[in-house]
Write an enzyme that holds these catalytic residues in place. Structure first.
Site, PDB file in Angstrom:
ATOM      1  N   PHE A   1       2.379   6.413  -0.773  1.00 55.00           N
ATOM      2  CA  PHE A   1       3.344   7.256  -0.065  1.00 55.00           C
ATOM      3  C   PHE A   1       4.102   8.220  -0.979  1.00 55.00           C
ATOM      4  O   PHE A   1       4.443   9.331  -0.574  1.00 55.00           O
ATOM      5  CB  PHE A   1       4.363   6.379   0.680  1.00 55.00           C
TER       6      PHE A   1
ATOM      7  N   MET B   1       0.830  -1.206   0.000  1.00 55.34           N
ATOM      8  CA  MET B   1       0.000   0.000   0.000  1.00 55.34           C
ATOM      9  C   MET B   1       0.862   1.253   0.000  1.00 55.34           C
ATOM     10  O   MET B   1       0.518   2.254  -0.645  1.00 55.34           O
ATOM     11  CB  MET B   1      -0.943  -0.013   1.208  1.00 55.34           C
ATOM     12  N   HIS B   2       1.987   1.225   0.709  1.00 54.70           N
ATOM     13  CA  HIS B   2       2.882   2.380   0.726  1.00 54.70           C
ATOM     14  C   HIS B   2       3.422   2.692  -0.667  1.00 54.70           C
ATOM     15  O   HIS B   2       3.598   3.876  -1.019  1.00 54.70           O
ATOM     16  CB  HIS B   2       4.028   2.150   1.700  1.00 54.70           C
ATOM     17  N   GLU B   3       3.686   1.655  -1.445  1.00 52.24           N
ATOM     18  CA  GLU B   3       4.171   1.890  -2.804  1.00 52.24           C
ATOM     19  C   GLU B   3       3.138   2.662  -3.624  1.00 52.24           C
ATOM     20  O   GLU B   3       3.487   3.436  -4.508  1.00 52.24           O
ATOM     21  CB  GLU B   3       4.511   0.559  -3.491  1.00 52.24           C
TER      22      GLU B   3
END
Length: 249
Positions: free
Chosen positions: A234, A229-231
């Protein structure tokens, strides 16, 4: 020479008291605080006399989580939250850990406290999983530990909304932890630690490992999902702007 930002001492036989006291940075995850926590838990690991750890902060702060530099490093792709072994320190500790969250627990600081085996909270303090306020999805295994410790409805509300909640409000919402006046948090945590330290160390360690085993099994998959999800969430300019604006408030 400046005083260390993490102090570890024997509060009473069998009870180690770990105090975070970086007043300059409000117990944010600076390199000094991180190194101090890693060293403290390594000391506990080597201490055969320790049966329980009480982890607390100073004055109004338990921990304020990630620093601006740390968040921008993740935004820029220079680091990931898994580079710091903070979220699992209490979970991996062989002996029970009690979080005496006498002060504000913010973002990753709140999550770190919830990995303890027992938690005591302050009525006056603010607790928040504020990741989404910065525009990125939660990390540090927050999507695992908040539902397990707080219950799914409250965890979803805190994770999705990122709002601040006073301990008194969380008590009214039915959090399954003692929520007491700030001045009583550490004494209550030490009282509970004393009860645990009366038990045989071998039994405490065996039971802790059994109780945390389901979280340990679940956590690697959760961490991989949070990193994925961070990819997606973020590395966007909006996140950089939110981080800059919110830290400037």
């Amino acid at each position: 020479m400046s005083a260390p930002v993490v102090e570890l001492r024997e509060a009473e036989p069998g009870v180690a008291l770990l105090t975070m006291r970086d007043q300059v940075h409000k117990n944010a995850f600076t390199p000094e605080l991180v190194d101090g926590l890693l060293d403290a838990f390594e000391t506990v690991r080597r201490d055969d006399t320790c049966k329980v750890v009480v982890m607390t902060g100073y004055d109004n702060y338990f921990s304020s989580g990630g620093t601006q530099d740390g968040l921008l490093a993740i935004y820029e792709g220079r680091s990931r939250f898994t580079d710091l072994n903070l979220y699992s320190l209490a979970l991996e500790c062989e002996v029970p850990v009690i979080s005496a969250m006498q002060g504000h627990g913010i973002g990753g600081g709140f999550v770190m406290g919830l990995y303890a085996d027992l938690v005591v909270m302050s009525r006056e303090s603010v607790y928040t999983a504020n990741f989404m306020r910065y525009g990125f999805t939660p990390g540090m295994g927050a999507t695992c530990i908040l539902p397990r410790k707080l219950g799914l409805p409250l965890a979803q509300e805190m994770l999705l909304g990122g709002a601040n909640h006073r301990g008194a409000e969380l008590a009214a919402r039915g959090v399954p932890f003692p929520v007491v006046p700030r001045k009583d948090v550490l004494p209550e945590a030490l009282r509970r630690a004393r009860e645990l330290a009366d038990k045989p160390a071998v039994s405490l360690k065996a039971l802790k490992q059994h109780l945390v085993a389901p979280i340990r099994r679940e956590l690697p998959d959760v961490i991989r999902a949070e990193l994925a999800m961070h990819e997606v969430t973020f590395h966007r300019d909006e996140v950089r702007q939110r981080v800059t604006d919110l830290f400037g408030e």
